[in-house]
Design a protein around this motif. Structure first.
Motif, mmCIF file in Angstrom:
data_model
loop_
_atom_site.group_PDB
_atom_site.id
_atom_site.type_symbol
_atom_site.label_atom_id
_atom_site.label_comp_id
_atom_site.label_asym_id
_atom_site.label_seq_id
_atom_site.Cartn_x
_atom_site.Cartn_y
_atom_site.Cartn_z
ATOM 1 N N UNK A 136 10.341 4.885 -0.934
ATOM 2 C CA UNK A 136 9.905 6.275 -1.018
ATOM 3 C C UNK A 136 9.697 6.682 -2.468
ATOM 4 N N UNK A 137 8.477 7.090 -2.802
ATOM 5 C CA UNK A 137 8.174 7.660 -4.111
ATOM 6 C C UNK A 137 8.480 9.147 -4.048
ATOM 7 N N UNK A 138 9.382 9.588 -4.903
ATOM 8 C CA UNK A 138 9.839 10.982 -4.862
ATOM 9 C C UNK A 138 9.425 11.709 -6.132
ATOM 10 N N UNK A 139 9.300 13.032 -6.010
ATOM 11 C CA UNK A 139 9.009 13.880 -7.165
ATOM 12 C C UNK A 139 7.708 13.466 -7.861
ATOM 13 N N UNK A 140 6.657 13.255 -7.051
ATOM 14 C CA UNK A 140 5.339 12.948 -7.618
ATOM 15 C C UNK A 140 4.824 14.159 -8.393
ATOM 16 N N UNK A 141 4.200 13.914 -9.531
ATOM 17 C CA UNK A 141 3.679 15.044 -10.306
ATOM 18 C C UNK A 141 2.200 15.277 -10.080
ATOM 19 N N UNK A 181 6.270 8.147 -10.145
ATOM 20 C CA UNK A 181 7.216 9.015 -9.450
ATOM 21 C C UNK A 181 8.377 9.383 -10.359
ATOM 22 N N UNK A 182 8.959 10.565 -10.084
ATOM 23 C CA UNK A 182 10.144 10.974 -10.829
ATOM 24 C C UNK A 182 11.305 10.036 -10.563
ATOM 25 N N UNK A 183 11.443 9.619 -9.294
ATOM 26 C CA UNK A 183 12.422 8.604 -8.929
ATOM 27 C C UNK A 183 11.973 7.947 -7.631
ATOM 28 N N UNK A 222 0.827 -1.199 0.000
ATOM 29 C CA UNK A 222 0.000 0.000 0.000
ATOM 30 C C UNK A 222 0.867 1.256 0.000
ATOM 31 N N UNK A 223 0.251 2.335 -0.456
ATOM 32 C CA UNK A 223 0.909 3.630 -0.556
ATOM 33 C C UNK A 223 0.098 4.630 0.248
ATOM 34 N N UNK A 224 0.795 5.475 1.014
ATOM 35 C CA UNK A 224 0.070 6.483 1.789
ATOM 36 C C UNK A 224 -0.444 7.587 0.863
ATOM 37 N N UNK A 225 -1.747 7.882 0.942
ATOM 38 C CA UNK A 225 -2.334 8.971 0.156
ATOM 39 C C UNK A 225 -1.654 10.279 0.519
ATOM 40 N N UNK A 226 -1.454 11.123 -0.481
ATOM 41 C CA UNK A 226 -0.744 12.371 -0.217
ATOM 42 C C UNK A 226 -1.032 13.418 -1.274
ATOM 43 N N UNK A 227 -0.877 14.668 -0.891
ATOM 44 C CA UNK A 227 -0.857 15.776 -1.841
ATOM 45 C C UNK A 227 0.562 16.330 -1.958
ATOM 46 N N UNK A 228 1.469 15.798 -1.138
ATOM 47 C CA UNK A 228 2.865 16.228 -1.151
ATOM 48 C C UNK A 228 3.593 15.588 -2.329
ATOM 49 N N UNK A 229 4.815 16.060 -2.630
ATOM 50 C CA UNK A 229 5.553 15.505 -3.766
ATOM 51 C C UNK A 229 6.253 14.184 -3.456
ATOM 52 N N UNK A 230 6.006 13.614 -2.267
ATOM 53 C CA UNK A 230 6.638 12.342 -1.920
ATOM 54 C C UNK A 230 5.742 11.571 -0.974
#
Length: 196
Positions: A133-138, A90-92, A57-65
């Protein structure tokens, strides 16, 4: 004259028949063999997977990570190490751990060497501990969405994992970013915004 012509034609036909019967089969053209099928992706077929990830599972977010969690289970006879992950969402992607620093504060940082999944055992990824960690989410990730990841291990195999986006309390996540996490340390959010 007619008889001679007929005789010659008969001899010619007989010779042609005899020659066609003596042709070496190896001289005959052969059908080209169809090309061997090659894998179309980097993932290992399910029946050959020695590692699986359950309850991803992935934590819901409005942040970029944000963080990805779940349980890695191995049926291999030797330890395997999760060394990398990628996702089109994710960007990376980085592998993170949470450790205490010299002041006792919990710090999130990139995990050197990856996550060891013991032979015949499990390795749990959870908030406040080891996680992806999913980083740089668009874009924001809303509950109910799916995120697909490719996890790569030190033996060269990869698996595809589909993780569902869920909302979750983050009260245990009061740590801040540490060295080597791939983002600007001063800009790394702490607490709920860290999402790891």
């Amino acid at each position: 004259m007619r008889r001679t012509t007929s005789t010659l034609l008969a001899l010619l036909a007989a010779a042609t028949f005899a020659l066609s019967g003596c042709t070496d089969p190896a001289d005959k053209p052969t059908e080209p063999e169809p090309p061997a099928e090659t894998p179309t992706g980097t993932t290992t077929p399910a029946q050959e997977q020695s590692v699986t990830m359950t309850d991803a599972w992935v934590r819901a977010t409005e942040a970029p990570m944000t963080g990805v969690f779940g349980t890695l289970t191995s049926t291999a006879e030797e330890d395997l190490v999760l060394v990398a992950a990628t996702s089109a969402s994710a960007g990376f992607v980085e592998l993170h751990e949470v450790v205490g620093d010299e002041t006792g504060e919990r710090v999130m940082q990139e995990k050197d060497g990856g996550f060891v999944v013991p032979a015949g055992g499990t390795h749990v990824l959870e908030p406040g501990a080891d996680h992806i960690m999913l980083m740089d989410l668009d874009q924001a990730l809303e509950p109910g969405q799916d995120v697909v990841l490719i996890l790569t291990f030190d033996d060269g195999t990869s698996i595809e994992v589909t993780a569902q986006v869920r909302s979750s309390a983050a009260e245990e996540e009061d740590y801040v970013g540490g060295h080597g996490h791939g983002a600007d340390e001063d800009a790394m959010p702490s607490g709920e915004d860290a999402q790891g």
